[in-house]
Design a protein around this motif. Structure first.
Motif, PDB file in Angstrom:
ATOM      1  N   GLY A 151       0.842  -1.193   0.000  1.00 16.41           N
ATOM      2  CA  GLY A 151       0.000   0.000   0.000  1.00 16.41           C
ATOM      3  C   GLY A 151       0.870   1.233   0.000  1.00 16.41           C
ATOM      4  O   GLY A 151       2.026   1.171   0.433  1.00 16.41           O
ATOM      5  N   PRO A 152       0.332   2.355  -0.449  1.00 17.49           N
ATOM      6  CA  PRO A 152       1.128   3.591  -0.452  1.00 17.49           C
ATOM      7  C   PRO A 152       1.362   4.096   0.969  1.00 17.49           C
ATOM      8  O   PRO A 152       0.756   3.585   1.920  1.00 17.49           O
ATOM      9  CB  PRO A 152       0.262   4.573  -1.245  1.00 17.49           C
ATOM     10  N   ASN A 153       2.225   5.114   1.100  1.00 18.02           N
ATOM     11  CA  ASN A 153       2.463   5.694   2.434  1.00 18.02           C
ATOM     12  C   ASN A 153       1.157   6.184   3.041  1.00 18.02           C
ATOM     13  O   ASN A 153       0.346   6.792   2.349  1.00 18.02           O
ATOM     14  CB  ASN A 153       3.417   6.889   2.326  1.00 18.02           C
ATOM     15  N   GLY A 154       0.962   5.904   4.318  1.00 17.02           N
ATOM     16  CA  GLY A 154      -0.238   6.393   5.005  1.00 17.02           C
ATOM     17  C   GLY A 154      -1.476   5.562   4.720  1.00 17.02           C
ATOM     18  O   GLY A 154      -2.584   5.949   5.108  1.00 17.02           O
ATOM     19  N   ALA A 155      -1.305   4.409   4.074  1.00 20.26           N
ATOM     20  CA  ALA A 155      -2.476   3.589   3.718  1.00 20.26           C
ATOM     21  C   ALA A 155      -3.059   2.870   4.939  1.00 20.26           C
ATOM     22  O   ALA A 155      -4.233   2.528   4.953  1.00 20.26           O
ATOM     23  CB  ALA A 155      -2.087   2.574   2.661  1.00 20.26           C
ATOM     24  N   GLY A 156      -2.220   2.648   5.953  1.00 24.81           N
ATOM     25  CA  GLY A 156      -2.706   1.949   7.157  1.00 24.81           C
ATOM     26  C   GLY A 156      -1.950   0.662   7.447  1.00 24.81           C
ATOM     27  O   GLY A 156      -2.294  -0.045   8.403  1.00 24.81           O
ATOM     28  N   LYS A 157      -0.906   0.358   6.676  1.00 26.11           N
ATOM     29  CA  LYS A 157      -0.152  -0.895   6.881  1.00 26.11           C
ATOM     30  C   LYS A 157       0.483  -0.945   8.265  1.00 26.11           C
ATOM     31  O   LYS A 157       0.318  -1.902   9.002  1.00 26.11           O
ATOM     32  CB  LYS A 157       0.980  -1.049   5.841  1.00 26.11           C
ATOM     33  N   SER A 158       1.215   0.125   8.595  1.00 29.49           N
ATOM     34  CA  SER A 158       1.931   0.119   9.877  1.00 29.49           C
ATOM     35  C   SER A 158       0.961   0.150  11.052  1.00 29.49           C
ATOM     36  O   SER A 158       1.247  -0.427  12.108  1.00 29.49           O
ATOM     37  CB  SER A 158       2.908   1.291   9.962  1.00 29.49           C
TER      38      SER A 158
END
Lengths: 255, 304
Positions: free
Chosen positions: B37-44
């Motif tokens: 997912g792109p940065n800020g997508a919610g992965k972390s």
């Protein structure tokens, strides 16, 4: 061996190794400062001040001086260690591991107590050069020692949880702990104060700790020992409850 | 048994930012799974919740059957986490960091020492065991975090951008190490920005965007959805104009480089026959983008 006991031991060993590794910053300053206090306040000025509570001034201040370093160091150990864990994010090592909040708190507090003990013994060694110690009740001395450092180590933990910068961990020691310690009967008997200030002093928990410690050494105190111990236990229980609540809610450590 | 199960997982941060909007995800045991997912997508955020570093707003997390709400310690025992940022005490010796983590996991000191040695040897860090962690290179620090995450032999390893900032040689050796680990039975979930990494390692991917899973499928199945591939050919002789080949789009990037768009229903054999017919000799070829990258851009484009 129980997994939680191993985790507790690991935190305690890690905390102990931390302050031992940097002993010139953690143990030595207290020894130097206390030596100066004994020379200046005890020897040079103390002889002119005269006796306090029917004892030589240097004898009177010795227990409070030891306890003052115990308070400062127990607090400083936990506040700096836990905050630096937050700052460098290595507190996450504990949060991702199966370590209950009670074990985390107990481990850090125990680390604080051990630093208090290490510094207290070093300062006690310095005091023995100036004062002839024959503890009235060694058991009470040890109990007050442990309870006092546990109370302030827990306070340091709470401070670290809320702290967002290194400035935040120096505010409480500077503006709360130091005044309370100096006004906690380390250098004078509260009998010297006017009646109103004697009553105000009774709200200072450090007064009870210093007096209980002094009683343990000389058998002399401004206040009742049972009451002093109850206050220490009360503070320890309340602060521990607050710290556990903060850990449970993840305040200051989880998003 | 599923290694990881997320049900309607939601997270709204204190400022009101809704990072996860009801994620459903299932990772079977033994899987090598990519969460992209792109940065800020919610992965972390999702990884943080699974690893007990972020408090969820609602939803359910299960790791090897352990429910995060009812048995958080069981969840933590089952997970090894390699976070994106370095999160060890920079002033501690390497070996101590790994031994302490074993201790937090309840492993007795003697066994912890043996396990730390084994992990540090496997990750080529044994020679550095007495060095302060801050003295390690970036790649070594990443490997230290892997050693630390594996010291309690977790059945699920979660890696958040494990090869960010490491050189190609170290990245390749880490890939091999992770593939071996997966072959031995460890379920692996990784997030990465390097899509070729996900394509090379993972059998299954989920793509997360704006807090929602926008794709969750087998890697091969996903790649077959690509309608076209863009090839870049390096030529022996300079070319002034690209040849005309029916049904294919060709253009010269420079006199010695030709770009060809090949649809899925067209064969590469025909392309090379036509090139040979025009007297064009190809020295080498590569995909312009990784196939997964192309698909990723298509999916995110559709989601937007």
């Amino acid at each position: 061996m129980n997994a939680y006991w191993i985790a507790f031991q690991t935190i305690v060993v890690k905390e102990t190794m931390r302050f031992v590794r940097i002993w010139p910053q953690t143990v030595l300053p207290a020894v130097v400062t206390t030596t100066l206090y004994f020379i200046i306040f005890g020897r040079l000025m103390g002889e002119r001040i005269g006796p306090m509570d029917q004892m030589a001034y240097i004898d009177f201040i010795a227990p409070g001086m030891i306890l003052m370093t115990v308070i400062t160091n127990s607090y400083a150990n936990v506040v700096s260690s836990f905050y630096s864990g937050k700052f460098q994010r290595h507190v996450e090592e504990l949060l991702v591991a199966p370590v209950p909040n009670g074990v985390i708190l107990a481990g850090y507090v125990c680390g604080g107590i051990l630093r208090g003990l290490a510094v207290g013994l070093a300062v006690g060694g310095v005091a023995a050069w100036f004062v002839d110690f024959h503890p009235h009740s060694p058991l009470l001395v040890l109990l007050v020692f442990v309870l006092t450092s546990a109370v302030f180590a827990t306070g340091g933990f709470i401070n670290a949880v809320f702290a967002n910068s290194f400035d935040d961990i120096s505010i409480v020691p500077t503006f709360v702990l130091t005044p309370l310690t100096y006004l906690g009967g380390v250098f004078y008997s509260i009998d010297l104060l006017p009646a109103v200030w004697q009553k105000v002093s009774l709200f200072n928990p450090i007064l009870y700790m210093v007096n209980a410690f002094r009683y343990g050494i000389y058998g002399v105190s401004d206040i009742a020992i049972g009451w002093a111990l109850a206050i220490m236990l009360g503070f320890l229980a309340s602060l521990s409850a607050v710290a556990l609540y903060l850990l449970h809610k993840g305040i200051g450590i989880k998003s | 048994m599923d290694a990881l199960e997320l049900q309607d997982l939601r997270k709204t941060y204190r400022g009101g930012h809704e990072a996860l909007k009801g994620i459903e995800l299932c990772v079977p045991e033994g899987e090598f799974f990519a969460l992209l997912g792109p940065n800020g997508a919610g992965k972390s955020t999702a990884i943080g919740i699974i690893a007990s570093l972020v408090t969820k707003t609602s939803g359910r997390v299960r790791v090897f059957g352990h429910d995060l709400d009812r048995d958080p310690m069981g969840v933590r025992r089952a997970i090894g986490l390699v976070p994106q940022e370095f999160n060890f005490n920079q002033f501690e010796p390497v070996e101590e960091i790994v031994i302490n983590q074993a201790g937090f996991q309840g492993i007795p000191r003697r066994e912890a020492r043996a396990r730390a040695e084994s992990e540090l040897r496997q990750l080529d860090l044994w020679d550095k065991r007495r060095v302060s962690a801050r003295e390690l290179s970036g790649g070594m620090k990443r490997r230290l975090m892997i050693a630390r995450a594996l010291v309690h032999r977790p059945p699920l390893l979660i890696l958040d951008e494990p090869t960010a900032g490491v050189d190609v040689e170290i990245r390749n050796s880490m890939w091999e190490f992770l593939q071996d680990l997966n072959r031995q039975g460890t379920t692996i979930i990784l997030t990465t920005h390097y899509l070729e990494e996900a394509e090379a390692l993972c059998r299954h991917i989920a793509i997360i965007d704006h807090g929602r899973i926008v794709e969750n499928a087998n890697m091969l199945e996903l790649l077959t959805r690509l309608h076209q591939e863009i090839l870049v050919l390096n030529l022996r002789q300079p070319l002034r104009e690209p040849p005309a080949i029916e049904g294919m789009t060709l253009r010269c990037l420079d006199p010695l480089t030709l770009e060809v768009v090949v649809r899925r229903d067209q064969s590469f054999n025909r392309l090379f026959c036509e090139l040979e017919r025009h007297g064009i000799e190809v020295l080498s070829l590569r995909n312009k983008k990784s196939r997964l990258e192309q698909l990723f851009m298509n999916l995110l484009g559709n989601a937007a």
